[in-house]
Design an enzyme around this catalytic site. Structure first.
Site, PDB file in Angstrom:
ATOM      1  N   CYS A  13     -60.597  16.720  -3.477  1.00  0.00           N
ATOM      2  CA  CYS A  13     -59.515  17.481  -2.850  1.00  0.00           C
ATOM      3  C   CYS A  13     -59.864  17.954  -1.448  1.00  0.00           C
ATOM      4  CB  CYS A  13     -59.142  18.668  -3.739  1.00  0.00           C
ATOM      5  SG  CYS A  13     -58.247  18.175  -5.240  1.00  0.00           S
ATOM      6  N   ASP A  45     -45.441  25.520  -4.335  1.00  0.00           N
ATOM      7  CA  ASP A  45     -46.023  25.701  -5.667  1.00  0.00           C
ATOM      8  C   ASP A  45     -46.710  24.414  -6.126  1.00  0.00           C
ATOM      9  OD1 ASP A  45     -46.634  27.056  -8.039  1.00  0.00           O
ATOM     10  OD2 ASP A  45     -44.666  28.010  -8.088  1.00  0.00           O
TER      11      ASP A  45
END
Length: 325
Positions: A13, A45
């Protein structure tokens, strides 16, 4: 063994587009409309949520990245756990996933790709999630992940814009994954406890949070604890107070950071949130760990659940979105 991490510039990531740059890309785009769209682009989100008939909601997400470890089977396990985490962070249950595979066919044998897919399938099976096909392309860098569809109760979602003052903050996995993965990429050293952390599903934590009545949560991945907490505090209109001494850190992470193994993504995360954080007396080492780019990290929960340390609390909005004490 061929070292997969050497075939990509970034890893895990930490290879995400920096959060500030991503927000610039999304700025001005038309926001989807419709009464059935429960969660869209507005708060950034973890997944999109659409209400369907029968009091049910569909949760949809996609996540993929370059190799974070050299072992292809472990990379597949980590990538699957990471993609499934977005559904768990919303309070959903994964139902089906499809593979997303980019492969440098002229430099890496397909046997390694098969191991990646096998590892992912094992984790998905543990989650009770069907894996049904997917898509592949030839690429100069190997990349793998999943698009995941889940189900949730639209009236019991956990959202990053639902935080309220007066509730504690809990974190279900320790930080330091980015630092240890960076060291692994540079040296080949293997950290089994980091792999175990990344391959652990957030399923039990999600269930526990729902049972405790939690309505605000997010998962901690590429933007680090500070980055994801900033998004939560901003969306909820509150300030997050973090007790730095209470934040769990993986063994070897502090030592590795002091020896210079810091992902570029972690430094970019810190640069992005710096103007919104009162660091108190926290030193640079602590701030870098709090901003460390995680891969398949834990859930950050506005509430308390068994086994998860409380690392701070939400308070009424002050001068800063985050205060370190």
């Amino acid at each position: 063994m061929m070292r997969l991490t050497q075939y990509a510039q970034g890893g895990g990531c930490a290879c995400k587009i920096p959060p500030g740059e991503l927000e610039d890309v999304l700025a001005g785009l038309a926001r989807p409309q419709g009464a059935d769209l429960v969660v869209g682009l507005d708060s950034g989100d973890d997944a999109a949520v659409v209400r369907i008939e029968g009091g049910t909601a569909i949760v949809s997400t996609a996540d993929f990245f370059t190799p974070v470890v050299d072992d292809p089977f472990d990379w597949g396990r980590i990538a699957a756990a990471n993609a499934l985490s977005d559904v768990y962070a919303m309070g959903g249950r994964p139902l089906m996933a499809i593979n997303l595979l980019c492969w440098p066919r002229e430099t890496l044998p397909y046997e390694l790709a098969r191991e990646v897919l096998r590892g992912a399938a094992e984790v998905a099976a543990d989650a009770g999630c069907h894996v049904a096909g997917g898509h592949s392309v030839v690429d100069v860098e190997p990349k793998y992940g999943m698009a995941v569809t889940g189900l949730a109760d639209p009236d019991r979602l956990m959202r990053n814009d639902a935080g309220v003052a007066g509730v504690p903050l809990s974190l279900t996995k320790p930080l330091g994954l980015g630092v240890l993965n960076n060291r692994h990429k540079a040296t080949g050293e293997v950290f089994p406890h980091a792999v175990a952390t990344m391959t652990a599903l957030n399923a039990a934590a999600s269930r526990a949070a729902l049972e405790a009545g939690v309505r605000c949560a997010t998962d901690v991945t590429g933007f680090g604890l500070l980055g994801h907490l900033f998004k939560l505090a901003r969306a909820s209109g509150v300030t997050a107070v973090v007790d730095a001494a209470a934040v769990p850190i993986l063994d070897d992470a502090r030592r590795s950071l002091r020896e210079g193994y810091v992902p570029g993504g972690s430094r970019r995360n810190l640069d992005w949130v710096a103007g919104h954080v009162d660091p108190g007396g926290a030193d640079e080492e602590t701030m870098l760990l709090l901003a460390d780019a995680q891969t398949s990290g834990g859930l950050l929960i506005a509430g308390e659940i068994p086994g998860a340390p409380v690392i701070g609390e939400l308070v009424p909005r002050g001068d800063h979105a985050i205060v370190i004490r």
